[in-house]
Scaffold this active site. Sequence first.
Site, mmCIF file in Angstrom:
data_model
loop_
_atom_site.group_PDB
_atom_site.id
_atom_site.type_symbol
_atom_site.label_atom_id
_atom_site.label_comp_id
_atom_site.label_asym_id
_atom_site.label_seq_id
_atom_site.Cartn_x
_atom_site.Cartn_y
_atom_site.Cartn_z
ATOM 1 N N PHE A 257 48.736 27.214 66.334
ATOM 2 C CA PHE A 257 48.720 25.981 65.524
ATOM 3 C C PHE A 257 49.780 26.003 64.433
ATOM 4 C CE2 PHE A 257 45.483 22.868 66.674
ATOM 5 C CZ PHE A 257 45.083 23.471 67.843
ATOM 6 N N CYS A 268 40.155 13.506 67.336
ATOM 7 C CA CYS A 268 39.386 14.413 66.465
ATOM 8 C C CYS A 268 40.072 14.710 65.150
ATOM 9 C CB CYS A 268 39.098 15.702 67.213
ATOM 10 S SG CYS A 268 38.202 15.417 68.757
HETATM 11 C C1 UGA Z 1 40.567 19.689 68.398
HETATM 12 C C2 UGA Z 1 40.191 21.141 68.046
HETATM 13 O O1 UGA Z 1 41.262 22.017 68.390
HETATM 14 C C3 UGA Z 1 38.917 21.554 68.787
HETATM 15 O O2 UGA Z 1 38.543 22.855 68.421
HETATM 16 C C4 UGA Z 1 37.810 20.554 68.442
HETATM 17 O O3 UGA Z 1 36.609 20.856 69.133
HETATM 18 C C5 UGA Z 1 38.260 19.151 68.822
HETATM 19 O O4 UGA Z 1 39.463 18.822 68.116
HETATM 20 C C6 UGA Z 1 37.157 18.203 68.453
HETATM 21 O O5 UGA Z 1 36.927 18.013 67.262
HETATM 22 O O6 UGA Z 1 36.461 17.713 69.342
HETATM 23 P P1 UGA Z 1 41.794 18.533 70.479
HETATM 24 O O7 UGA Z 1 41.667 17.247 69.733
HETATM 25 O O8 UGA Z 1 41.448 18.578 71.926
HETATM 26 O O9 UGA Z 1 40.885 19.658 69.785
HETATM 27 O O10 UGA Z 1 43.319 18.954 70.329
HETATM 28 P P2 UGA Z 1 44.131 20.190 69.752
HETATM 29 O O11 UGA Z 1 44.460 21.129 70.836
HETATM 30 O O12 UGA Z 1 43.478 20.722 68.543
HETATM 31 O O13 UGA Z 1 45.483 19.449 69.320
HETATM 32 C C7 UGA Z 1 45.458 18.448 68.310
HETATM 33 C C8 UGA Z 1 46.837 17.912 68.048
HETATM 34 O O14 UGA Z 1 47.600 18.871 67.315
HETATM 35 C C9 UGA Z 1 47.677 17.556 69.262
HETATM 36 O O15 UGA Z 1 48.258 16.292 69.028
HETATM 37 C C10 UGA Z 1 48.708 18.656 69.327
HETATM 38 O O16 UGA Z 1 49.894 18.209 69.915
HETATM 39 C C11 UGA Z 1 48.894 18.976 67.865
HETATM 40 N N1 UGA Z 1 49.396 20.354 67.592
HETATM 41 C C12 UGA Z 1 48.646 21.435 67.937
HETATM 42 C C13 UGA Z 1 50.606 20.535 66.942
HETATM 43 O O17 UGA Z 1 51.304 19.555 66.607
HETATM 44 N N2 UGA Z 1 51.042 21.808 66.667
HETATM 45 C C14 UGA Z 1 50.322 22.894 66.995
HETATM 46 O O18 UGA Z 1 50.761 24.017 66.720
HETATM 47 C C15 UGA Z 1 49.091 22.707 67.654
#
Ligand code: UGA
Length: 441
Positions: A257, A268
Amino acid sequence: MNLLPRLTVIGTGYLGATHAICMAVMGYEVIGVDVDPVKIEKLASGEVPFFEPGLPELLTKALETGRLRFTTSFAEAAEFGDVHFICVGTPQQKGSHAADLTYVEASVTSLAQHLTRRALVVGKSTVPVGTAARLARLIRSQAPAGDQVELAWNPEFLREGFAVDDTMRPDRMVFGVTSAWSEQMLRAAFEPVLAQGVPVKVTDLATAELVKVAANSFLATKISYINAMAEICEATGADVHDLAEALAYDERIGGKFLRPGLGFGGGCLPKDIRAFAHRAEELGVGQAVGFLREIDGINTRRRARTVDLVVELCGGDVAGKRIAALGAAFKPNSDDIRDAPALDVAATLARMGASVVVYDPAAMDNARRQHPELGYGENAIDAARDADVVVLLTEWTEFREIDPDAMAAVAAGRRIVDGRHALDPAQWRGAGWEYRALGRP
Ligand code: UGA
């Protein structure tokens, strides 16, 4: 308890459908409940109504065992279940940062009216702290079985794209309970998961509710932190990509992250940090998480800055230019376009007069429905045909593997903005492309 408890899962969106299917595969008898008959019909006929790798195969398997059924009847669910999981959505309220609890309240009320014997209701939805205690009172007052019905909170941490794995093998479970019986029921309801050695943290209701928003806020903060560093890099000519890699070697910081780029979206993280800040204000401790507004602000600025880079590459004006937008989903391995940074950027460019052609491996139908004003390509190369600028907005593996020469052969200009730091700048520059990425010289 010798017999496995019978489970119901109320709300069959991402969270609920995955939970119902996985629990049935793991040996439980499960009924999935939803107020939407179309969703229920699809699931009952073996169709997962959203994109989630591995889930369609598991749905087929679960239906074959005969342990999984779907219904729209709360009476049937109440009659059947020992443990009822509440998995409905808590979107952002219109015109406010608060969470909309309409679906949670409606599902709990609809269920409680039919609960005539001892049962456990388990909240999984993400809610403002204090909601569970209020729902517990609501259930006691509405259920014919009264005090016999208890409420527990078991927040869900699954990530879209990894939902099956996260459900079957979570890194931890949190049981927010008010009695030994509730804890025992939860342990029985997750027996095969716990048998793998998954750690359980038993807490009170408020702590369990908080763990979820605290976790999502921390993740959002990490992403915005590195994106704030990208802003500094942009002003100094430093390279945020190298900076992030160097930070990641420190185990206390870690590299997860910490990927800079266009920032976070989805159903979320954005709404959870807003609802958390809003709830903290209500509780008189808004200052404690006032930084979350800044986290949100940094995140939104990444979208604007990506648009700026495209404008720059177009020579200062995108009106009349053709832009290829690679990606629409909020992240790869998903067809979810809720608060998707990619579509936000594409739609903004279109509003500025560009002709934008989008391609996404999974989210085309959803994107078309929400943004009929945008153009859509058959694949990445097709979207890039005659494009003045290509902009990569969601880091799908297939975009990482694009051959720069093949794309150069169809595009009008060799200009690319890598909004996700997904490409190798040396490779693209070597092929004659002008390559730009946020926070990189
Ligand atoms: C997130 C959390 O990671 C889960 O643990 C949680 O259960 C979920 O929300 C929820 O509340 O239901 P999710 O929404 O599936 O999961 O997506 P993530 O993998 O967390 O990514 C979120 C966003 O952050 C994406 O747009 C991704 O592109 C962005 N991101 C992620 C970054 O810009 N940089 C990073 O290093 C990681």
